[in-house]
Design an enzyme around this catalytic site. Structure first.
Site, short mmCIF file in Angstrom:
data_model
loop_
_atom_site.label_atom_id
_atom_site.label_comp_id
_atom_site.label_asym_id
_atom_site.label_seq_id
_atom_site.Cartn_x
_atom_site.Cartn_y
_atom_site.Cartn_z
N ARG A 264 7.85 -2.71 2.77
CA ARG A 264 8.02 -2.81 4.23
C ARG A 264 8.39 -4.23 4.60
NH1 ARG A 264 3.24 1.09 6.60
NH2 ARG A 264 3.86 2.81 5.26
N GLU B 221 -8.62 9.33 4.60
CA GLU B 221 -8.77 7.89 4.75
C GLU B 221 -9.20 7.62 6.19
OE1 GLU B 221 -6.10 5.21 2.27
OE2 GLU B 221 -4.69 6.55 3.24
N GLU B 222 -9.97 6.54 6.34
CA GLU B 222 -10.45 6.19 7.68
C GLU B 222 -9.31 5.87 8.64
OE1 GLU B 222 -9.74 2.92 8.56
OE2 GLU B 222 -8.90 2.69 6.54
N SER B 223 -8.15 5.53 8.08
CA SER B 223 -7.01 5.08 8.88
C SER B 223 -6.22 6.27 9.45
CB SER B 223 -6.10 4.23 8.01
OG SER B 223 -5.76 4.93 6.82
N SER C 208 6.12 3.77 8.71
CA SER C 208 4.99 4.46 9.33
C SER C 208 4.83 4.09 10.81
CB SER C 208 3.73 4.17 8.55
OG SER C 208 2.69 4.99 8.97
N HIS C 209 3.69 3.53 11.15
CA HIS C 209 3.39 3.25 12.56
C HIS C 209 3.88 1.88 13.00
CE1 HIS C 209 0.41 1.84 9.80
NE2 HIS C 209 0.23 0.83 10.63
N LYS D 143 10.13 3.99 0.30
CA LYS D 143 9.24 4.21 -0.84
C LYS D 143 9.74 5.37 -1.68
CE LYS D 143 5.77 7.22 1.26
NZ LYS D 143 4.36 7.52 1.31
N ASP E 184 1.64 9.75 13.86
CA ASP E 184 2.25 8.42 13.81
C ASP E 184 3.76 8.49 13.56
OD1 ASP E 184 2.20 9.17 11.17
OD2 ASP E 184 1.83 7.14 10.44
N ASP F 7 5.79 8.33 11.04
CA ASP F 7 6.37 9.18 9.99
C ASP F 7 5.61 10.49 9.82
OD1 ASP F 7 4.20 7.71 8.98
OD2 ASP F 7 4.90 7.92 6.92
N THR G 164 0.84 -1.21 0.00
CA THR G 164 0.00 0.00 0.00
C THR G 164 0.87 1.26 0.00
OG1 THR G 164 -1.55 -1.25 1.39
CG2 THR G 164 -1.98 1.10 1.14
N LYS H 95 -0.66 12.42 3.02
CA LYS H 95 -1.52 12.82 4.13
C LYS H 95 -0.63 13.51 5.16
CE LYS H 95 -1.53 8.09 6.04
NZ LYS H 95 -1.00 7.19 4.99
N ARG I 165 -8.96 -6.57 7.57
CA ARG I 165 -9.65 -5.37 8.04
C ARG I 165 -11.12 -5.46 7.66
NH1 ARG I 165 -5.21 -2.77 9.57
NH2 ARG I 165 -3.53 -2.21 8.13
N ASP J 116 2.44 11.28 9.10
CA ASP J 116 1.36 11.56 8.14
C ASP J 116 -0.04 11.27 8.69
OD1 ASP J 116 1.69 8.83 8.06
OD2 ASP J 116 1.98 8.69 5.89
N ARG J 117 -0.12 10.59 9.83
CA ARG J 117 -1.45 10.31 10.40
C ARG J 117 -1.77 11.27 11.54
NH1 ARG J 117 -2.69 3.91 10.42
NH2 ARG J 117 -1.73 3.46 8.40
C1 VG1 Z 1 -2.88 1.20 5.84
C2 VG1 Z 1 -4.15 2.03 5.82
C3 VG1 Z 1 -4.18 2.92 4.60
C4 VG1 Z 1 -2.91 3.79 4.58
C5 VG1 Z 1 -1.69 2.91 4.66
C6 VG1 Z 1 -0.41 3.72 4.77
O1 VG1 Z 1 -2.85 0.37 4.70
O2 VG1 Z 1 -5.28 1.19 5.86
O3 VG1 Z 1 -5.35 3.70 4.62
O4 VG1 Z 1 -2.86 4.55 3.41
O5 VG1 Z 1 -1.75 2.07 5.80
O6 VG1 Z 1 -0.46 4.55 5.88
P1 VG1 Z 1 -3.25 -1.18 4.77
O7 VG1 Z 1 -2.98 -1.71 3.39
O8 VG1 Z 1 -2.43 -1.82 5.84
O9 VG1 Z 1 -4.71 -1.22 5.13
V1 VG1 Z 1 0.98 5.04 6.63
O10 VG1 Z 1 0.64 6.10 7.78
O11 VG1 Z 1 1.78 3.77 6.56
O12 VG1 Z 1 1.97 5.75 5.44
CO CO Z 2 2.27 6.98 8.45
#
Ligand code: VG1
Ligand code: CO
Length: 544
Positions: free
Chosen positions: A22, A364-366, A113-114, A126, A278, A280, A18, A377, A497, A282-283
């Protein structure tokens, strides 16, 4: 310049998910693993000789080493200049900002990320293109294809560069400029929001807030922007020192992992506003006293109020949300008479809409919200947006949200994650659902009747590229939805999910707990997908 060409063999598992590649740190530490992927990126690009590359990361373990490797390889492959954050640091949205502001060819962002960090944790990498956004699938697919054929990579025989001070250095024929990781980004924020108005709010002696940087990248950004430029007292900014292992924590800003902050906000004498970001940066998570704003609601509220902000005074071109994100923003778009786009999960799908000027806000909901100011983001941007909104409206968070629901209706929403389940079981669950989708329409489950069910497919309205199999949707006749998809960011087993949503127009029935309001749908999801059978789990690992 002392270029060394090293022979290598392909790794079979370098397919970006996504958001980039990773893997466990131990995987990246295998000889040639990182180098193969970086060379595969460069080999998939054209005409970058002499151009500028931006490099930075979230500061997690292995960041320091990887940055030096990338700098040497960028020089050996012919880049003219690299802009790198001091100490190798750049939040993901700041990297996007720097790429855009300095007209760079692209950027490499180091982050998982997280996901937990440290020698036993995760690492990620990336590539972002010149618009500052994550590379589209066309490029990530090309990188993956290249990684399966790679035979050699190019690097330099040279010492590490000192990244602890801003300034210039040379690496072969390439200029390395170490930049302040916060400056460009902070300057951009000042153009979007009314800093005087926010300063007056946080300095009025009554308003209290708490920001939790979770020992990750946003610490230095919060200290500079919230602390120094806006006057937020130092004790309101917690866990601001970035650590290579994020302090052993899990910098995923949600009700489960941002426990310390959530506890503070749910105290009777707690602050008026709470927020976290989070790993990095972005959240974002937004809290009021005794209240949590779901990311889907947050997008809708920000869209409805955008004209109050200097950067959005002229209104929004459109709103884009990922498919599993609740339809709360759709109602705002409808009222504003603007376009609403439904994209697959992952920020890369917003890039074309933003570039074409079709969308201004995305979400995004996340826990991801952002706008056309960058192509990622942006956690701190969302926090500043909320602060400026609170300053403009002079209402508590809870009140802003409940007035929004009264006007637009409430989309009860929750996501249930089943983390680290067997990949085979999760695969079977999805395969079975995919087979079922054709025959579900018209079926009744309790009070609900299925109106539509499919595996979401997206055709990009700008370049007409098609992305298939983006998640199973079951939409009911009253607009309620259940969505199933597998995570594309995990590094162990599979993560299922399940996204649940129900619309409630009646203000008298909008105050329920989300899990209670969604109880029937939760039961139906378990029944249709046979979650227990396929995952062996009695309950989700994380509920947000
Ligand atoms: C998750 C979230 C998605 C987000 C992605 C990267 O992906 O659901 O909405 O864009 O993480 O976020 P997945 O494929 O695990 O559902 V982050 O903060 O890693 O850059
Ligand atoms: Co992130």
């Amino acid at each position: 310049m002392n270029v060394i060409v090293t022979a290598t063999t392909p790794f079979p598992d370098q397919k970006p998910g996504t958001s980039g590649l990773r893997k466990k740190v131990s995987v990246f530490q295998r000889p040639h693993y990182l180098e193969n992927f970086v060379q595969s990126i460069f080999d998939s690009l054209e005409d970058y000789a002499g151009q500028t590359l931006v490099v930075g990361g979230d500061g997690r373990y292995y960041n320091r080493h990887a940055i030096q490797v990338i700098l040497r390889m960028a020089a050996a492959n012919g880049f003219g200049r690299v802009l790198v954050g001091r100490d190798g640091l750049l939040s993901t949205p700041a990297a996007s900002c720097v790429i855009r502001k300095h007209g760079a060819f692209g950027g490499i962002i180091l982050s998982a990320s997280h996901n937990p960090a440290g020698p036993d944790g995760d690492f990620g990498i990336k590539y972002n293109t010149s618009n500052g956004g994550p590379a589209p699938e066309k490029i990530t697919d090309a990188i993956h294809r290249r990684s399966l054929e790679i035979r050699e990579y190019r690097t330099l025989d040279s010492d590490d560069i000192n990244l602890s001070k801003t300034g210039h250095a040379s690496l072969g024929d390439m200029d390395v400029e170490v930049i302040d990781p916060v400056a460009d980004y902070a300057e951009l924020m000042e153009t979007l929001f009314d800093f005087d108005r926010i300063r007056a709010l946080v300095g009025n002696g009554r308003f209290r807030l708490c920001f939790d940087a979770m020992h990750a990248i946003t610490g230095p950004y919060a200290v500079e922007i919230l602390g120094r430029r806006l006057g937020v007292p130092a004790d309101a900014l917690i866990n601001v020192e970035p650590k290579e292992d994020f302090g052993g924590g899990h910098p995923d800003p949600n009700l489960v992992y941002a426990k310390q902050l959530v506890e503070r906000l749910y105290r009777d004498d707690g602050p008026d506003f709470g927020a976290a970001s989070d790993g990095d940066g972005d959240r974002n998570m937004i809290l009021g006293r005794h209240c949590f704003v779901t990311p889907s609601d947050s997008l809708a509220v920000l869209a409805a109020n955008a004209r109050l902000m200097p950067g959005y005074r002229d209104g929004l071109a459109g709103i884009a949300r990922s498919m599993p994100t609740s339809q709360a923003a759709d109602r705002v778009a409808e009222k504003l008479g603007i376009e609403l786009f439904e994209t697959p999960t992952g920020w890369k799908f917003f890039g074309n809409l933003l570039d074409a000027g079709r969308a201004t806000l995305c979400g995004e909901e996340s826990f991801g919200t952002g706008s056309s100011h960058v192509r990622e983001k942006d956690g701190l941007w969302a926090v500043l947006f909320w602060l400026d909104l609170l300053a403009a409206r002079q209402l508590p968070v809870q009140e802003i949200v409940s007035r929004h629901w009264a006007e637009y209706g409430r989309n009860y929403y929750s996501r249930h994650d089943y983390e680290g389940v067997s990949a085979d079981g999760a695969g079977e669950l999805m395969a079975r659902l995919r087979e079922l989708t054709g025959s579900l329409a018209g079926k009744r489950y309790g009070d609900y009747e299925v109106a539509l069910s499919d595996d979401f497919s997206y055709t990009d309205p700008i370049d007409h590229s098609v992305s298939e199999r983006q998640g199973i949707r079951i939409v009911f006749t009253d607009g309620s939805r259940i969505v199933f998809r597998l995570s594309g960011t995990g590094t162990e087993g599979a993560t299922l999910r399940v996204y649940l949503e129900r619309y409630e127009p009646d203000p008298a029935r909008q105050a329920l707990d989300a899990q209670e309001a969604l109880a029937d749908l939760i039961g139906i999801a378990g029944e249709i997908a046979r979650i227990r059978h396929h995952t062996g789990r009695e309950a989700p690992t994380v509920i947000t």
